[in-house]
Scaffold this motif. Structure first.
Motif, PDB file in Angstrom:
ATOM      1  N   SER A 264       0.826  -1.211   0.000  1.00 44.10           N
ATOM      2  CA  SER A 264       0.000   0.000   0.000  1.00 44.10           C
ATOM      3  C   SER A 264       0.858   1.257   0.000  1.00 44.10           C
ATOM      4  CB  SER A 264      -0.923   0.007   1.216  1.00 44.10           C
ATOM      5  OG  SER A 264      -0.152   0.015   2.412  1.00 44.10           O
ATOM      6  N   VAL A 265       0.219   2.367  -0.355  1.00 47.15           N
ATOM      7  CA  VAL A 265       0.818   3.691  -0.224  1.00 47.15           C
ATOM      8  C   VAL A 265       0.210   4.355   1.007  1.00 47.15           C
ATOM      9  CG1 VAL A 265       0.737   6.037  -1.169  1.00 47.15           C
ATOM     10  CG2 VAL A 265       1.458   4.146  -2.613  1.00 47.15           C
ATOM     11  N   THR A 266       1.056   4.936   1.848  1.00 49.06           N
ATOM     12  CA  THR A 266       0.565   5.746   2.970  1.00 49.06           C
ATOM     13  C   THR A 266       0.680   7.203   2.583  1.00 49.06           C
ATOM     14  OG1 THR A 266       1.185   4.094   4.620  1.00 49.06           O
ATOM     15  CG2 THR A 266       0.896   6.355   5.391  1.00 49.06           C
ATOM     16  N   LEU A 267      -0.462   7.889   2.585  1.00 50.44           N
ATOM     17  CA  LEU A 267      -0.529   9.272   2.126  1.00 50.44           C
ATOM     18  C   LEU A 267      -0.723  10.201   3.326  1.00 50.44           C
ATOM     19  CD1 LEU A 267      -0.506  10.805  -0.596  1.00 50.44           C
ATOM     20  CD2 LEU A 267      -2.999  10.699  -0.564  1.00 50.44           C
ATOM     21  N   PRO A 268       0.258  11.060   3.615  1.00 54.25           N
ATOM     22  CA  PRO A 268       0.116  11.985   4.743  1.00 54.25           C
ATOM     23  C   PRO A 268      -1.004  12.997   4.501  1.00 54.25           C
ATOM     24  CG  PRO A 268       2.420  11.778   4.057  1.00 54.25           C
ATOM     25  CD  PRO A 268       1.596  11.155   2.993  1.00 54.25           C
ATOM     26  N   ALA A 269      -1.481  13.591   5.589  1.00 53.84           N
ATOM     27  CA  ALA A 269      -2.511  14.627   5.491  1.00 53.84           C
ATOM     28  C   ALA A 269      -2.036  15.755   4.577  1.00 53.84           C
ATOM     29  CB  ALA A 269      -2.834  15.172   6.880  1.00 53.84           C
ATOM     30  N   GLY A 270      -2.913  16.177   3.671  1.00 54.98           N
ATOM     31  CA  GLY A 270      -2.609  17.289   2.779  1.00 54.98           C
ATOM     32  C   GLY A 270      -1.781  16.936   1.561  1.00 54.98           C
ATOM     33  N   GLU A 271      -1.365  15.677   1.418  1.00 50.81           N
ATOM     34  CA  GLU A 271      -0.521  15.269   0.297  1.00 50.81           C
ATOM     35  C   GLU A 271      -1.348  14.652  -0.828  1.00 50.81           C
ATOM     36  OE1 GLU A 271       2.942  15.681   0.064  1.00 50.81           O
ATOM     37  OE2 GLU A 271       2.602  16.946   1.818  1.00 50.81           O
ATOM     38  N   GLU A 272      -0.726  14.552  -2.020  1.00 51.43           N
ATOM     39  CA  GLU A 272      -1.366  13.954  -3.187  1.00 51.43           C
ATOM     40  C   GLU A 272      -0.519  12.807  -3.738  1.00 51.43           C
ATOM     41  OE1 GLU A 272      -1.871  17.115  -6.006  1.00 51.43           O
ATOM     42  OE2 GLU A 272      -3.719  17.828  -5.079  1.00 51.43           O
ATOM     43  N   TRP A 273      -1.191  11.897  -4.412  1.00 53.33           N
ATOM     44  CA  TRP A 273      -0.518  10.794  -5.109  1.00 53.33           C
ATOM     45  C   TRP A 273      -1.077  10.708  -6.526  1.00 53.33           C
ATOM     46  CZ3 TRP A 273      -2.446   6.571  -7.648  1.00 53.33           C
ATOM     47  CH2 TRP A 273      -1.536   5.569  -8.007  1.00 53.33           C
ATOM     48  N   TYR A 274      -0.191  10.439  -7.486  1.00 54.90           N
ATOM     49  CA  TYR A 274      -0.609  10.331  -8.879  1.00 54.90           C
ATOM     50  C   TYR A 274      -0.161   9.007  -9.472  1.00 54.90           C
ATOM     51  CZ  TYR A 274      -1.412  15.409  -8.972  1.00 54.90           C
ATOM     52  OH  TYR A 274      -1.867  16.682  -8.733  1.00 54.90           O
ATOM     53  N   GLY A 275      -0.990   8.441 -10.333  1.00 57.35           N
ATOM     54  CA  GLY A 275      -0.613   7.299 -11.148  1.00 57.35           C
ATOM     55  C   GLY A 275      -1.246   7.459 -12.521  1.00 57.35           C
ATOM     56  N   ARG A 276      -0.605   6.867 -13.532  1.00 56.21           N
ATOM     57  CA  ARG A 276      -1.091   7.054 -14.897  1.00 56.21           C
ATOM     58  C   ARG A 276      -0.878   5.786 -15.715  1.00 56.21           C
ATOM     59  NH1 ARG A 276       1.949  11.616 -17.930  1.00 56.21           N
ATOM     60  NH2 ARG A 276       0.695  12.908 -16.537  1.00 56.21           N
ATOM     61  N   GLN A 277      -1.827   5.503 -16.595  1.00 61.67           N
ATOM     62  CA  GLN A 277      -1.645   4.464 -17.604  1.00 61.67           C
ATOM     63  C   GLN A 277      -1.816   5.089 -18.983  1.00 61.67           C
ATOM     64  OE1 GLN A 277      -4.492   1.088 -18.388  1.00 61.67           O
ATOM     65  NE2 GLN A 277      -2.720  -0.160 -17.853  1.00 61.67           N
ATOM     66  N   THR A 278      -0.887   4.793 -19.870  1.00 62.60           N
ATOM     67  CA  THR A 278      -0.923   5.296 -21.248  1.00 62.60           C
ATOM     68  C   THR A 278      -1.013   4.116 -22.198  1.00 62.60           C
ATOM     69  OG1 THR A 278       0.404   7.232 -20.663  1.00 62.60           O
ATOM     70  CG2 THR A 278       0.309   6.636 -22.997  1.00 62.60           C
ATOM     71  N   LEU A 279      -1.982   4.151 -23.099  1.00 64.01           N
ATOM     72  CA  LEU A 279      -2.153   3.133 -24.121  1.00 64.01           C
ATOM     73  C   LEU A 279      -1.932   3.774 -25.472  1.00 64.01           C
ATOM     74  CD1 LEU A 279      -5.486   1.528 -22.811  1.00 64.01           C
ATOM     75  CD2 LEU A 279      -3.160   0.857 -22.229  1.00 64.01           C
ATOM     76  N   VAL A 280      -1.034   3.199 -26.267  1.00 65.13           N
ATOM     77  CA  VAL A 280      -0.675   3.756 -27.566  1.00 65.13           C
ATOM     78  C   VAL A 280      -0.725   2.664 -28.620  1.00 65.13           C
ATOM     79  CG1 VAL A 280       1.043   5.060 -28.895  1.00 65.13           C
ATOM     80  CG2 VAL A 280       0.908   5.368 -26.414  1.00 65.13           C
ATOM     81  N   VAL A 281      -1.456   2.916 -29.698  1.00 63.41           N
ATOM     82  CA  VAL A 281      -1.450   1.994 -30.825  1.00 63.41           C
ATOM     83  C   VAL A 281      -0.152   2.215 -31.599  1.00 63.41           C
ATOM     84  CG1 VAL A 281      -2.589   1.315 -32.966  1.00 63.41           C
ATOM     85  CG2 VAL A 281      -3.957   1.961 -30.974  1.00 63.41           C
ATOM     86  N   ALA A 282       0.668   1.181 -31.652  1.00 58.88           N
ATOM     87  CA  ALA A 282       1.983   1.306 -32.271  1.00 58.88           C
ATOM     88  C   ALA A 282       1.871   1.203 -33.787  1.00 58.88           C
ATOM     89  CB  ALA A 282       2.916   0.217 -31.738  1.00 58.88           C
TER      90      ALA A 282
END
Length: 282
Positions: A264-282
């Protein structure tokens, strides 16, 4: 025609259709902030959506890109995959340029969520559509006074003609946990993963992109912020027991998920977390 965004009804629920450059399009529903369609200029649909999917909010929509938060699968005391998949999200941003269309949907805690999980949060999904790619970004903000821990995923269902013909490169050498084999651990020894039985593996700490190929399909999958990759196909017997999938649904899909599942990720008060998925047709 320049890119534009329209409000639509999709199987009876509120959604937005992004019309991108050169005829590309995508659909995202307000229910669960779930991407339900991605079509490239050649007219090809790249996301699997079950013909038996339920759209009344009583269950998560089977297919597309469900958002799992604040729990992945059954790895905790919350409902499986958390609770945001069946909640209504608000539309925060709509923006178009010459070569893209973008929307952001958001959700926050309320009495119902706090009864299950006693934390204040804000979550956003941003979908950006370009000619031959989509980016799906997930942001979590801790708006409370105490830290919280969470797991989650973008549970992406990719549409394929026949899953037996698919090869997925980029996971060689990575350790995994195999939920279809009693959570046994192992290390991937094949240069390309193929599917010939029930597959349910969490690959840990994956730092390079994957390449999915099958016939004339070539799709690059890249994750940022999400450390794990989940590969899932229920195969014949398991699919037969899933009431919102047709008996042959297993053959036409492969989940390749951007996940935060191994720890898991522990997120402190007032903080943000980002994640991204990119799909590209080659």
């Amino acid at each position: 025609m320049k890119p534009f965004i329209e409000d639509i009804q999709f199987h009876g629920i509120e959604a937005l259709r992004l019309h991108g450059p050169r005829g590309s399009s995508a659909v995202i529903s307000r229910l669960g902030a779930q991407v339900l369609s991605w079509i490239t200029p050649d007219g090809r649909e790249h996301l699997y959506l079950s013909e038996r999917a339920v759209f009344d909010g009583s269950a998560a929509i089977r297919g597309g890109i469900p958002v799992c938060f604040p729990q992945f699968a059954a790895l905790g005391d919350l409902p499986k995959h958390g609770f945001v998949r069946t909640r209504e999200w608000s539309v925060n941003t709509r923006r178009c340029g010459d070569d893209y269309a973008l929307v952001t949907l958001g959700i926050g805690d309320d009495e119902r969520t706090r009864a299950l999980w006693p934390y204040a949060f804000r979550a956003e999904i941003t979908l950006m559509l370009e000619v031959d790619r989509i980016d799906v970004e997930f942001c979590v903000e801790n708006t409370g006074a105490a830290p919280f821990a969470f797991t989650g995923a973008l549970h992406t269902y990719l549409r394929v003609v026949q899953v037996e013909d698919v090869a997925l490169a980029g996971l060689y050498g990575h350790e995994y946990r195999d939920a279809a084999n009693g959570n046994a651990t192992g290390r991937e020894t094949a240069s390309e993963l193929t599917v010939d039985r029930e597959t349910d593996r969490i690959f840990f700490n994956v730092r390079r992109p994957q390449l999915l190929t099958a016939g004339n399909l070539s799709l690059t999958i890249e994750n940022q912020g999400f450390p794990d990759v989940v590969v899932w196909n229920p195969w014949v017997e398991r699919c037969a027991g899933i009431k919102d999938m047709p008996p042959d649904g297993w053959r036409h899909m492969l989940c390749v998920e951007a996940a935060l599942a191994h720890s898991s990720v522990t997120l402190p008060a007032g903080e943000e977390w980002y994640g991204r998925q990119t799909l590209v047709v080659a």
